[in-house]
Structures are given as C-alpha cells and as structure tokens.
Design a protein around this motif. Structure first.
Motif, short mmCIF file in Angstrom:
data_model
loop_
_atom_site.label_atom_id
_atom_site.label_comp_id
_atom_site.label_asym_id
_atom_site.label_seq_id
_atom_site.Cartn_x
_atom_site.Cartn_y
_atom_site.Cartn_z
N UNK A 125 0.82 -1.34 -0.05
CA UNK A 125 -0.06 -0.25 -0.05
C UNK A 125 1.27 1.03 0.14
N UNK A 126 1.87 1.67 0.98
CA UNK A 126 2.55 2.73 1.02
C UNK A 126 3.65 2.73 -0.35
N UNK A 127 3.71 1.06 -0.74
CA UNK A 127 4.52 1.66 -2.52
C UNK A 127 3.38 2.46 -3.17
N UNK A 128 2.17 1.75 -4.01
CA UNK A 128 1.18 2.06 -4.34
C UNK A 128 0.54 3.42 -4.30
N UNK A 129 1.27 4.36 -2.41
CA UNK A 129 0.50 5.17 -2.26
C UNK A 129 -1.17 5.66 -2.44
N UNK A 130 -1.45 4.88 -1.33
CA UNK A 130 -2.80 3.67 -1.08
C UNK A 130 -2.76 3.64 0.28
N UNK A 147 -7.46 -0.87 -10.72
CA UNK A 147 -7.21 0.76 -11.89
C UNK A 147 -6.55 0.07 -12.81
N UNK A 148 -5.32 0.26 -13.83
CA UNK A 148 -5.03 -0.38 -14.64
C UNK A 148 -3.32 0.16 -14.40
N UNK A 149 -3.66 1.79 -13.76
CA UNK A 149 -2.46 1.81 -12.93
C UNK A 149 -1.56 1.35 -12.14
N UNK A 150 -2.14 0.96 -11.13
CA UNK A 150 -1.63 0.21 -10.19
C UNK A 150 -1.75 -1.55 -11.04
N UNK A 151 -2.15 -2.09 -11.81
CA UNK A 151 -1.16 -2.93 -12.48
C UNK A 151 0.24 -3.12 -13.33
N UNK A 195 1.72 -0.70 -12.47
CA UNK A 195 2.54 -0.63 -10.74
C UNK A 195 3.13 -1.87 -10.01
N UNK A 196 2.87 -3.12 -10.51
CA UNK A 196 2.65 -4.10 -9.36
C UNK A 196 3.16 -4.67 -10.17
N UNK A 197 3.53 -5.15 -11.70
CA UNK A 197 3.87 -5.89 -12.72
C UNK A 197 5.66 -5.51 -12.47
N UNK A 198 5.49 -4.30 -12.54
CA UNK A 198 6.74 -3.17 -11.94
C UNK A 198 7.48 -3.62 -11.08
N UNK A 199 6.73 -3.79 -10.36
CA UNK A 199 7.57 -4.34 -9.19
C UNK A 199 8.16 -5.13 -8.59
N UNK A 200 6.80 -6.52 -9.07
CA UNK A 200 7.04 -7.89 -9.28
C UNK A 200 7.59 -8.37 -10.54
N UNK A 201 8.10 -7.58 -11.14
CA UNK A 201 9.35 -7.92 -12.51
C UNK A 201 7.89 -9.17 -13.43
N UNK A 202 7.11 -9.06 -13.62
CA UNK A 202 6.39 -9.64 -13.91
C UNK A 202 5.32 -8.86 -14.74
N UNK A 203 5.03 -9.20 -16.04
CA UNK A 203 3.83 -8.90 -17.82
C UNK A 203 2.15 -8.69 -16.73
N UNK A 204 1.57 -7.56 -17.25
CA UNK A 204 0.52 -7.61 -16.69
C UNK A 204 -0.48 -8.53 -17.05
N UNK A 205 0.00 -9.30 -18.00
CA UNK A 205 -1.05 -10.90 -18.42
C UNK A 205 -1.06 -11.50 -17.49
N UNK A 206 -0.19 -11.19 -16.88
CA UNK A 206 0.14 -12.54 -15.63
C UNK A 206 -0.52 -12.21 -14.50
N UNK A 207 -0.89 -10.51 -14.44
CA UNK A 207 -1.10 -10.07 -13.36
C UNK A 207 -2.43 -10.97 -13.37
N UNK A 208 -2.94 -10.42 -14.79
CA UNK A 208 -4.83 -10.80 -15.09
C UNK A 208 -4.60 -12.06 -14.99
N UNK A 209 -3.77 -12.94 -15.37
CA UNK A 209 -3.84 -14.00 -15.35
C UNK A 209 -4.34 -15.29 -16.50
N UNK A 210 -3.57 -14.20 -18.02
CA UNK A 210 -4.08 -14.32 -19.08
C UNK A 210 -2.95 -15.39 -19.24
#
Length: 68
Positions: free
Chosen positions: A21-26, A42-46, A48-63
C-alpha cells in the motif's frame, strides 16, 4: 484469479499489505479490498505491481502463466 495472483505474489515475496500500500501510495484497506476482489484494481496499479514484481500485466490478469 487476478486477486489470487496479486495476493500470492505478495505472500511469496514476504511483503505485507502495508508495504505494498505504501509503494502504491494507497491505504492498506484499499489494497486489502483489491486482494479480496471487493473493488476493481485500476490499470495504473496493475502497471506498478507488474513493475514491482517484475512480471507482465498479462500474468497478473491471469492471461498467461508466463511471468515475463
């Protein structure tokens, strides 16, 4: 699936909801609601999370199961 992915990545990284939450400023409450699927991430949170974990947004979305 999306909510499980962000929770599992956080737990696998030994991070707390407060740290993310601190990293995302929420608030921790907002982050918790993301993980529980109570509110949409929100898209911008996805992004930031993808950058933080070094994964793709598609991975986060389960695609894809490929983290890159």
């Amino acid at each position: 699936m999306v909510y499980e992915n962000i929770r599992n990545l956080r737990e696998d990284s030994d991070k707390t909801q407060i740290e993310l939450a601190e990293y995302l400023n929420i608030t921790q409450t907002t982050y918790s609601k993301y993980e529980l699927g109570k509110i949409n991430v929100p898209v911008e949170v996805f992004a930031k999370l993808a950058d933080y974990y070094h994964v793709s947004v598609d991975y986060l979305l389960g695609r894809t199961k490929n983290k890159n």
